[in-house]
Design a protein around this motif. Structure first.
Motif, PDB file in Angstrom:
ATOM      1  N   TYR A   1       1.172   5.633   0.054  1.00  0.00           N
ATOM      2  CA  TYR A   1       0.480   6.809   0.567  1.00  0.00           C
ATOM      3  C   TYR A   1       1.270   8.086   0.265  1.00  0.00           C
ATOM      4  CZ  TYR A   1      -1.516   3.118   3.543  1.00  0.00           C
ATOM      5  OH  TYR A   1      -2.104   1.966   4.000  1.00  0.00           O
TER       6      TYR A   1
ATOM      7  N   SER B   1       3.065   0.477   3.330  1.00  0.00           N
ATOM      8  CA  SER B   1       2.753  -0.497   4.369  1.00  0.00           C
ATOM      9  C   SER B   1       2.381  -1.818   3.713  1.00  0.00           C
ATOM     10  CB  SER B   1       1.617  -0.015   5.270  1.00  0.00           C
ATOM     11  OG  SER B   1       0.386  -0.074   4.577  1.00  0.00           O
ATOM     12  N   GLU B   2       2.515  -2.880   4.482  1.00  0.00           N
ATOM     13  CA  GLU B   2       2.006  -4.171   4.053  1.00  0.00           C
ATOM     14  C   GLU B   2       0.585  -4.327   4.594  1.00  0.00           C
ATOM     15  OE1 GLU B   2       6.155  -6.636   3.517  1.00  0.00           O
ATOM     16  OE2 GLU B   2       5.183  -6.671   5.474  1.00  0.00           O
ATOM     17  N   SER B   3       0.029  -5.475   4.429  1.00  0.00           N
ATOM     18  CA  SER B   3      -1.408  -5.624   4.623  1.00  0.00           C
ATOM     19  C   SER B   3      -1.891  -5.262   6.019  1.00  0.00           C
ATOM     20  CB  SER B   3      -1.837  -7.057   4.298  1.00  0.00           C
ATOM     21  OG  SER B   3      -1.141  -7.953   5.149  1.00  0.00           O
ATOM     22  N   ALA B   4      -1.108  -5.522   7.022  1.00  0.00           N
ATOM     23  CA  ALA B   4      -1.664  -5.321   8.361  1.00  0.00           C
ATOM     24  C   ALA B   4      -0.671  -4.733   9.349  1.00  0.00           C
ATOM     25  CB  ALA B   4      -2.172  -6.651   8.908  1.00  0.00           C
ATOM     26  N   TYR B   5       0.299  -4.034   8.866  1.00  0.00           N
ATOM     27  CA  TYR B   5       1.317  -3.537   9.781  1.00  0.00           C
ATOM     28  C   TYR B   5       1.487  -2.034   9.666  1.00  0.00           C
ATOM     29  CZ  TYR B   5       2.326  -8.465  10.292  1.00  0.00           C
ATOM     30  OH  TYR B   5       2.211  -9.800  10.534  1.00  0.00           O
ATOM     31  N   GLU B   6       2.551  -1.569  10.285  1.00  0.00           N
ATOM     32  CA  GLU B   6       2.771  -0.133  10.364  1.00  0.00           C
ATOM     33  C   GLU B   6       3.210   0.449   9.026  1.00  0.00           C
ATOM     34  OE1 GLU B   6       4.165  -2.388  12.392  1.00  0.00           O
ATOM     35  OE2 GLU B   6       6.329  -2.399  12.107  1.00  0.00           O
ATOM     36  N   GLN B   7       3.166   1.748   8.954  1.00  0.00           N
ATOM     37  CA  GLN B   7       3.668   2.460   7.789  1.00  0.00           C
ATOM     38  C   GLN B   7       5.132   2.803   7.981  1.00  0.00           C
ATOM     39  OE1 GLN B   7       1.069   5.922   7.542  1.00  0.00           O
ATOM     40  NE2 GLN B   7       0.154   5.095   5.703  1.00  0.00           N
ATOM     41  N   TYR B   8       5.831   2.820   6.852  1.00  0.00           N
ATOM     42  CA  TYR B   8       7.218   3.269   6.845  1.00  0.00           C
ATOM     43  C   TYR B   8       7.312   4.461   5.900  1.00  0.00           C
ATOM     44  CZ  TYR B   8       8.033  -1.226   9.044  1.00  0.00           C
ATOM     45  OH  TYR B   8       7.994  -2.296   9.907  1.00  0.00           O
ATOM     46  N   PHE B   9       7.990   5.474   6.367  1.00  0.00           N
ATOM     47  CA  PHE B   9       7.992   6.737   5.653  1.00  0.00           C
ATOM     48  C   PHE B   9       9.316   6.989   4.927  1.00  0.00           C
ATOM     49  CE2 PHE B   9       4.110   8.877   7.004  1.00  0.00           C
ATOM     50  CZ  PHE B   9       3.706   8.077   8.059  1.00  0.00           C
TER      51      PHE B   9
ATOM     52  N   ASN C   1       0.866  -1.173   0.000  1.00  0.00           N
ATOM     53  CA  ASN C   1       0.000   0.000   0.000  1.00  0.00           C
ATOM     54  C   ASN C   1       0.907   1.228   0.000  1.00  0.00           C
ATOM     55  OD1 ASN C   1      -2.271  -1.641   0.213  1.00  0.00           O
ATOM     56  ND2 ASN C   1      -2.313  -1.500   2.440  1.00  0.00           N
TER      57      ASN C   1
ATOM     58  N   VAL D   1      -3.751   0.873  -3.315  1.00  0.00           N
ATOM     59  CA  VAL D   1      -3.595  -0.523  -2.915  1.00  0.00           C
ATOM     60  C   VAL D   1      -3.082  -1.389  -4.052  1.00  0.00           C
ATOM     61  CG1 VAL D   1      -5.389  -0.288  -1.164  1.00  0.00           C
ATOM     62  CG2 VAL D   1      -5.993  -1.078  -3.447  1.00  0.00           C
TER      63      VAL D   1
ATOM     64  N   TYR E   1      -3.961   7.445  -1.409  1.00  0.00           N
ATOM     65  CA  TYR E   1      -3.377   6.145  -1.111  1.00  0.00           C
ATOM     66  C   TYR E   1      -3.735   5.186  -2.226  1.00  0.00           C
ATOM     67  CZ  TYR E   1      -7.873   4.439   0.770  1.00  0.00           C
ATOM     68  OH  TYR E   1      -9.166   4.063   0.937  1.00  0.00           O
TER      69      TYR E   1
END
Lengths: 115, 111
Positions: B34, B94-102, B32, B51, B49
């Motif tokens: 953003y 981000s992956e499906s169910a984890y945190e975002q990385y900026f 995903n 997907v 965003y």
């Protein structure tokens, strides 16, 4: 949509002391993730800690820990033994596991560490 | 390991000029993606965003647009910049169910 509220725009702490940053959120969902991010003056967003709502145990990462109160919808961050490098803007964030593509961020708390 | 790149790091553009900011992610598939904007001393405003390739959701109506021509590439564009477009732009994945990385962000000043 979920909302995340950080009621403390600014906080300060003496070096080596402990400080707690507050965060509350509004949701009708039962499963979700909560996060704290740190944004230092470089403006790079850094993940500090993550909490899964289904876990009763509070997450801990070295000097950082959370107090997760699911019923109260509260998610505070405690920084122990504060260091000068902890000075930053801190953001609380929410992610749904059902509509998991969006993250909701609070408005941030600016933390000053006093030497 | 995964890395995220943004460029340029800093940009100064006159009002009415076009904009293209690029973000690429390495080390993951079908993330995903953003775009956020952050005004000085303020929080994050989600702009777009995505997907998947060609799938873009817009959160705020404005003169900006986003595209995802490849799985790990996300582009923020404008045909004509406004003064109000100035700010700090952050890309995240981000992956499906984890945190975002900026990413490291792009500081845009519209003059």
């Amino acid at each position: 949509a979920q909302t995340v509220t950080q009621s403390q725009p600014e906080m300060s702490v003496q070096e080596a002391e402990t400080v707690t940053l507050s965060c509350t959120y509004d949701t009708s969902e039962s499963d979700y993730y909560l996060f704290w991010y740190k944004q230092p003056p470089s403006r790079q967003m850094i993940l500090v800690i993550r909490q899964e709502a289904y876990k009763q145990q509070n997450a801990t990462e070295n000097r950082f820990s959370v107090n997760f109160q699911k019923a109260a919808k509260s998610f505070s961050l405690k920084i122990s033994d504060s260091q000068l490098g902890d000075a930053a803007m801190y953001f609380c964030a929410y992610r749904s596991l059902f509509t998991g593509n969006q993250f909701y961020f609070g408005t941030g708390t600016s933390l000053t560490v006093i030497p | 390991s995964q890395t995220i790149h943004q460029w340029p790091a800093t940009l100064v553009q006159p009002v009415g000029s076009p904009l293209s900011l690029e973000c690429t992610v390495e080390g993951t598939s079908n993330p995903n993606l953003y775009w956020y904007r952050q005004a000085a001393g303020r929080g994050l405003q989600l702009l777009f965003y995505s997907v998947g390739i060609g799938q873009i959701s817009s959160e705020v109506p404005q003169n900006l647009s986003a595209s995802r021509p490849q799985d790990r590439q996300f582009i923020l564009s404008s045909k004509k910049l406004l003064l109000s477009d100035s700010g700090f732009y952050l890309c995240a994945w981000s992956e499906s169910a984890y945190e975002q990385y900026f990413g490291p962000g792009t500081r845009l000043t519209v003059t």
